[in-house]
Design a protein around this motif. Structure first.
Motif, PDB file in Angstrom:
ATOM      1  N   GLN A  17       9.839  -1.430 -23.124  1.00 15.14           N
ATOM      2  CA  GLN A  17       9.482  -1.164 -21.775  1.00 15.14           C
ATOM      3  C   GLN A  17       8.904   0.373 -21.385  1.00 15.14           C
ATOM      4  O   GLN A  17       8.074   0.526 -20.705  1.00 15.14           O
ATOM      5  N   ARG A  18       9.484   1.328 -22.192  1.00 10.75           N
ATOM      6  CA  ARG A  18       8.847   2.667 -22.266  1.00 10.75           C
ATOM      7  C   ARG A  18       7.412   2.659 -22.719  1.00 10.75           C
ATOM      8  O   ARG A  18       6.755   3.455 -22.333  1.00 10.75           O
ATOM      9  N   THR A  19       7.266   1.910 -23.770  1.00 14.23           N
ATOM     10  CA  THR A  19       5.992   1.964 -24.539  1.00 14.23           C
ATOM     11  C   THR A  19       4.958   1.300 -23.554  1.00 14.23           C
ATOM     12  O   THR A  19       3.872   1.777 -23.304  1.00 14.23           O
ATOM     13  N   ALA A  20       5.450   0.102 -22.690  1.00 15.32           N
ATOM     14  CA  ALA A  20       4.469  -0.467 -21.658  1.00 15.32           C
ATOM     15  C   ALA A  20       4.469   0.442 -20.553  1.00 15.32           C
ATOM     16  O   ALA A  20       2.822   0.462 -20.201  1.00 15.32           O
ATOM     17  N   LEU A  21       5.414   1.234 -19.946  1.00 12.89           N
ATOM     18  CA  LEU A  21       4.855   2.201 -19.124  1.00 12.89           C
ATOM     19  C   LEU A  21       4.167   3.106 -19.498  1.00 12.89           C
ATOM     20  O   LEU A  21       3.219   3.997 -19.094  1.00 12.89           O
ATOM     21  N   GLY A  22       4.454   3.801 -20.645  1.00 17.61           N
ATOM     22  CA  GLY A  22       3.504   4.808 -21.499  1.00 17.61           C
ATOM     23  C   GLY A  22       2.015   4.276 -21.346  1.00 17.61           C
ATOM     24  O   GLY A  22       0.851   5.215 -21.048  1.00 17.61           O
ATOM     25  N   ALA A  23       1.819   3.045 -21.975  1.00 21.49           N
ATOM     26  CA  ALA A  23       0.476   2.728 -21.925  1.00 21.49           C
ATOM     27  C   ALA A  23      -0.261   2.682 -20.600  1.00 21.49           C
ATOM     28  O   ALA A  23      -1.523   2.945 -20.589  1.00 21.49           O
ATOM     29  N   VAL A  24       0.488   2.274 -19.629  1.00 18.83           N
ATOM     30  CA  VAL A  24      -0.052   2.169 -18.340  1.00 18.83           C
ATOM     31  C   VAL A  24      -0.526   3.554 -17.806  1.00 18.83           C
ATOM     32  O   VAL A  24      -1.525   3.729 -17.336  1.00 18.83           O
ATOM     33  N   SER A  28      -4.372   4.860 -17.531  1.00 21.84           N
ATOM     34  CA  SER A  28      -4.580   5.751 -16.199  1.00 21.84           C
ATOM     35  C   SER A  28      -5.310   6.822 -16.081  1.00 21.84           C
ATOM     36  O   SER A  28      -6.376   7.250 -15.599  1.00 21.84           O
ATOM     37  N   LEU A  29      -4.575   7.701 -17.050  1.00 22.49           N
ATOM     38  CA  LEU A  29      -5.429   9.108 -17.164  1.00 22.49           C
ATOM     39  C   LEU A  29      -6.539   9.205 -18.112  1.00 22.49           C
ATOM     40  O   LEU A  29      -7.325  10.021 -17.769  1.00 22.49           O
ATOM     41  N   ILE A  30      -6.583   8.089 -18.985  1.00 22.35           N
ATOM     42  CA  ILE A  30      -7.927   8.106 -19.860  1.00 22.35           C
ATOM     43  C   ILE A  30      -9.195   7.872 -19.056  1.00 22.35           C
ATOM     44  O   ILE A  30      -9.993   8.515 -19.119  1.00 22.35           O
ATOM     45  N   GLU A  31      -8.753   6.898 -17.990  1.00 22.73           N
ATOM     46  CA  GLU A  31     -10.137   6.367 -17.244  1.00 22.73           C
ATOM     47  C   GLU A  31     -10.378   7.506 -16.111  1.00 22.73           C
ATOM     48  O   GLU A  31     -11.237   7.341 -15.110  1.00 22.73           O
ATOM     49  N   THR A  32      -9.481   8.400 -15.831  1.00 23.45           N
ATOM     50  CA  THR A  32      -9.583   9.428 -14.671  1.00 23.45           C
ATOM     51  C   THR A  32     -11.046  10.293 -14.568  1.00 23.45           C
ATOM     52  O   THR A  32     -11.549  10.524 -13.717  1.00 23.45           O
ATOM     53  N   ALA A  46      -9.993  14.368  -4.349  1.00 21.80           N
ATOM     54  CA  ALA A  46      -8.427  14.685  -4.161  1.00 21.80           C
ATOM     55  C   ALA A  46      -7.653  13.692  -3.962  1.00 21.80           C
ATOM     56  O   ALA A  46      -6.440  13.678  -4.498  1.00 21.80           O
ATOM     57  N   ALA A  47      -8.222  12.624  -3.388  1.00 20.97           N
ATOM     58  CA  ALA A  47      -7.128  11.343  -2.942  1.00 20.97           C
ATOM     59  C   ALA A  47      -6.875  10.694  -4.586  1.00 20.97           C
ATOM     60  O   ALA A  47      -5.681  10.190  -5.109  1.00 20.97           O
ATOM     61  N   LEU A  48      -7.789  10.596  -5.687  1.00 18.00           N
ATOM     62  CA  LEU A  48      -7.712  10.255  -6.716  1.00 18.00           C
ATOM     63  C   LEU A  48      -6.792  11.110  -7.682  1.00 18.00           C
ATOM     64  O   LEU A  48      -5.805  10.473  -8.361  1.00 18.00           O
ATOM     65  N   VAL A  49      -6.961  12.472  -7.671  1.00 16.21           N
ATOM     66  CA  VAL A  49      -6.060  13.269  -8.300  1.00 16.21           C
ATOM     67  C   VAL A  49      -4.417  13.213  -7.656  1.00 16.21           C
ATOM     68  O   VAL A  49      -3.427  13.121  -8.728  1.00 16.21           O
ATOM     69  N   PHE A  50      -4.552  12.822  -6.502  1.00 16.66           N
ATOM     70  CA  PHE A  50      -2.899  12.906  -5.956  1.00 16.66           C
ATOM     71  C   PHE A  50      -2.440  11.461  -6.352  1.00 16.66           C
ATOM     72  O   PHE A  50      -1.364  11.504  -6.452  1.00 16.66           O
ATOM     73  N   SER A  51      -3.262  10.499  -6.526  1.00 11.56           N
ATOM     74  CA  SER A  51      -2.729   9.128  -6.976  1.00 11.56           C
ATOM     75  C   SER A  51      -2.398   9.231  -8.202  1.00 11.56           C
ATOM     76  O   SER A  51      -1.538   8.714  -8.606  1.00 11.56           O
ATOM     77  N   LYS A  52      -3.153  10.087  -9.128  1.00 13.09           N
ATOM     78  CA  LYS A  52      -2.649  10.255 -10.461  1.00 13.09           C
ATOM     79  C   LYS A  52      -1.350  10.864 -10.595  1.00 13.09           C
ATOM     80  O   LYS A  52      -0.456  10.484 -11.479  1.00 13.09           O
ATOM     81  N   LEU A  53      -1.038  11.927  -9.659  1.00  9.49           N
ATOM     82  CA  LEU A  53       0.167  12.664  -9.786  1.00  9.49           C
ATOM     83  C   LEU A  53       1.251  11.839  -9.477  1.00  9.49           C
ATOM     84  O   LEU A  53       2.543  12.009 -10.196  1.00  9.49           O
ATOM     85  N   LEU A  54       1.129  11.058  -8.343  1.00 16.31           N
ATOM     86  CA  LEU A  54       2.020  10.088  -7.940  1.00 16.31           C
ATOM     87  C   LEU A  54       2.510   9.113  -9.026  1.00 16.31           C
ATOM     88  O   LEU A  54       3.720   8.793  -9.160  1.00 16.31           O
ATOM     89  N   LEU A  55       1.470   8.545  -9.653  1.00 14.57           N
ATOM     90  CA  LEU A  55       1.863   7.673 -10.795  1.00 14.57           C
ATOM     91  C   LEU A  55       2.644   8.213 -11.995  1.00 14.57           C
ATOM     92  O   LEU A  55       3.479   7.728 -12.267  1.00 14.57           O
ATOM     93  N   VAL A  56       2.263   9.611 -12.126  1.00 17.66           N
ATOM     94  CA  VAL A  56       3.062  10.330 -13.254  1.00 17.66           C
ATOM     95  C   VAL A  56       4.481  10.514 -12.646  1.00 17.66           C
ATOM     96  O   VAL A  56       5.554  10.229 -13.550  1.00 17.66           O
ATOM     97  N   MET A  57       4.765  10.857 -11.613  1.00 16.23           N
ATOM     98  CA  MET A  57       5.860  11.098 -11.019  1.00 16.23           C
ATOM     99  C   MET A  57       6.831   9.597 -10.917  1.00 16.23           C
ATOM    100  O   MET A  57       7.943   9.528 -11.217  1.00 16.23           O
ATOM    101  N   LEU A  58       6.010   8.425 -10.708  1.00 16.52           N
ATOM    102  CA  LEU A  58       6.754   7.354 -10.558  1.00 16.52           C
ATOM    103  C   LEU A  58       7.149   6.910 -12.039  1.00 16.52           C
ATOM    104  O   LEU A  58       8.338   6.236 -11.956  1.00 16.52           O
TER     105      LEU A  58
END
Length: 135
Positions: A17-24, A28-32, A46-58
């Motif tokens: 499960q950790r590997t799956a979340l890490g892969a997601v 996501s960060l590779i395609e940024t 700015a919206a894209l960067v904000f969404s990536k930060l939210l994904l990292v926190m989530l």
């Protein structure tokens, strides 16, 4: 009792499960950079960067043993599912016009589908049956 206040549901994630979340998160960060290059305005960037930060926190919260971790896992499941449902219909068009975007989208869909399967596995669901038997 609320799901996130139940101590049985606060157990950690398995390695898969950790590997799956890490892969997601990694995908996501590779395609940024590709997504940033397609941004037309500073607001979109700015919206894209904000969404990536939210994904990292989530993902960080979902991988933790915090009291909100089960809720973060459910939100992650929803986001991955909605993302796959949004991307899959556009794959034939991407295949015709942009092969790099097609490959990135297929990899993203595969990692998110893997994360959905891993997070929705029997290990992470709350055991309502055991709770009912104890009462």
């Amino acid at each position: 009792m609320l799901l996130w206040s139940n101590h049985e549901n606060r157990r950690g994630l398995t390695v898969v499960q950790r590997t799956a979340l890490g892969a997601v998160l990694a995908g996501s960060l590779i395609e940024t950079p590709f997504e940033l290059s397609a941004s037309v305005s500073a607001t979109q960037s700015a919206a894209l960067v904000f969404s990536k930060l939210l994904l990292v926190m989530l993902v960080a919260c979902a991988c933790s043993r915090a009291s909100l971790a089960p809720l973060a896992r459910v939100v992650t499941l929803f986001i991955c599912g909605a993302s796959v449902l949004a991307i899959v219909p556009a794959l034939p068009t991407e295949f015709r016009y942009d092969r790099v975007a097609f490959v990135l989208s297929v990899v993203e869909c595969a990692t998110k589908a893997f994360a959905i399967l891993a997070l929705a596995s029997r290990d992470t669901r709350p055991s309502l049956w055991n709770g009912w038997q104890r009462s």
